[in-house]
Design a protein around this motif. Structure first.
Motif, PDB file in Angstrom:
ATOM      1  N   THR A  42      83.211  -2.358  59.730  1.00 42.93           N
ATOM      2  CA  THR A  42      83.018  -0.908  59.791  1.00 42.93           C
ATOM      3  C   THR A  42      82.532  -0.390  58.442  1.00 42.93           C
ATOM      4  OG1 THR A  42      85.334  -0.539  59.240  1.00 42.93           O
ATOM      5  CG2 THR A  42      84.767  -0.540  61.576  1.00 42.93           C
ATOM      6  N   SER A  43      81.879   0.748  58.485  1.00 44.54           N
ATOM      7  CA  SER A  43      81.424   1.416  57.270  1.00 44.54           C
ATOM      8  C   SER A  43      82.619   2.098  56.611  1.00 44.54           C
ATOM      9  CB  SER A  43      80.362   2.453  57.624  1.00 44.54           C
ATOM     10  OG  SER A  43      80.958   3.529  58.337  1.00 44.54           O
ATOM     11  N   PRO A  44      82.471   2.547  55.367  1.00 49.38           N
ATOM     12  CA  PRO A  44      83.571   3.287  54.741  1.00 49.38           C
ATOM     13  C   PRO A  44      84.006   4.521  55.546  1.00 49.38           C
ATOM     14  CG  PRO A  44      81.931   2.691  53.095  1.00 49.38           C
ATOM     15  CD  PRO A  44      81.359   2.327  54.446  1.00 49.38           C
ATOM     16  N   GLU A  45      83.096   5.054  56.354  1.00 46.67           N
ATOM     17  CA  GLU A  45      83.416   6.212  57.190  1.00 46.67           C
ATOM     18  C   GLU A  45      84.114   5.799  58.486  1.00 46.67           C
ATOM     19  OE1 GLU A  45      80.041   5.571  56.287  1.00 46.67           O
ATOM     20  OE2 GLU A  45      80.406   6.603  54.409  1.00 46.67           O
ATOM     21  N   GLY A  46      84.237   4.501  58.730  1.00 46.07           N
ATOM     22  CA  GLY A  46      84.919   4.019  59.920  1.00 46.07           C
ATOM     23  C   GLY A  46      84.019   3.728  61.106  1.00 46.07           C
ATOM     24  N   ARG A  47      82.714   3.844  60.939  1.00 47.77           N
ATOM     25  CA  ARG A  47      81.774   3.561  62.036  1.00 47.77           C
ATOM     26  C   ARG A  47      81.522   2.061  62.111  1.00 47.77           C
ATOM     27  NH1 ARG A  47      78.323   5.573  65.662  1.00 47.77           N
ATOM     28  NH2 ARG A  47      76.231   4.718  65.838  1.00 47.77           N
ATOM     29  N   THR A  48      81.567   1.530  63.324  1.00 50.21           N
ATOM     30  CA  THR A  48      81.308   0.115  63.535  1.00 50.21           C
ATOM     31  C   THR A  48      79.860  -0.192  63.193  1.00 50.21           C
ATOM     32  OG1 THR A  48      82.960   0.085  65.284  1.00 50.21           O
ATOM     33  CG2 THR A  48      81.414  -1.745  65.229  1.00 50.21           C
TER      34      THR A  48
END
Length: 193
Positions: A42-48
């Motif tokens: 996941t990205s730091p923003e939480g997006r897969t």
């Protein structure tokens, strides 16, 4: 037969129904790849974040695809939808404005769906006026649009109504999940016959 099972449950560790179906598929379809989307980085923003070329390679290598997902808001999970939108890209899975086949054209597929409520819930006499299959029209159209050959939809009802362990109801429920997995295996292996 190389089957790829794509698990679109966003929290598979907390799942009973989806996890049980995947466990049984491992047992009855040796050599099957179980691909869990919930373990992707996941990205730091939480997006897969999917590695699109690697995801496409998995699909290219498979003889058949099983899309395993819970029913969320009358469709497949958001995680599965994100994966489809990113991986089934224009030029690879389809060509805009063209009926020409692409990577998934003609590949057999099974949709394995777990549903929280009972089948009776999704009837005019129940709380929902339509069957689960009627709600899935956009999913079915997506599968058709990339040329996947849908063998069947295997629906496992009652995932949110898990009976207590050790009861006859739980034994019957667990058996129904194993039967769903075996039905999927029969569909997938029947393609090779």
């Amino acid at each position: 037969m190389r089957a790829l099972v794509v698990s679109g449950h966003p929290h598979l560790e907390g799942s009973n129904a989806n996890a049980a179906i995947l466990d049984e598929l491992r047992a009855v379809l040796p050599g099957t790849t179980i691909h869990r989307l919930d373990t992707a980085p996941t990205s730091p923003e939480g997006r897969t974040r999917f590695n699109v070329p690697a995801e496409q390679a998995l699909l290219d290598e498979a003889d058949a695809v099983v899309l395993a997902t819970p029913l969320y808001w009358y469709s497949w999970s958001g995680l599965m939808k994100q994966w489809v939108e990113e991986v089934w890209a224009d030029g690879w899975a389809f060509r805009s404005g063209s009926a020409a086949g692409c990577a998934l054209d003609g590949k057999p597929a099974v949709l394995s769906l777990t549903v929280g409520e009972t089948q009776a819930f999704y009837t005019p006499a129940g709380s929902e006026p339509h069957s689960v299959e009627e709600y899935l029209c956009p999913v079915y159209r997506t599968l058709e649009g990339v040329g996947l050959r849908l063998l069947d939809t295997v629906i496992s009802y009652g995932a949110s109504l898990l009976p207590p362990a050790g009861t006859a109801e739980r034994t019957a429920y667990d058996r129904a999940l194993r039967d769903s997995a075996r039905r999927i295996a029969t569909l997938v292996t029947g393609v090779a016959s």
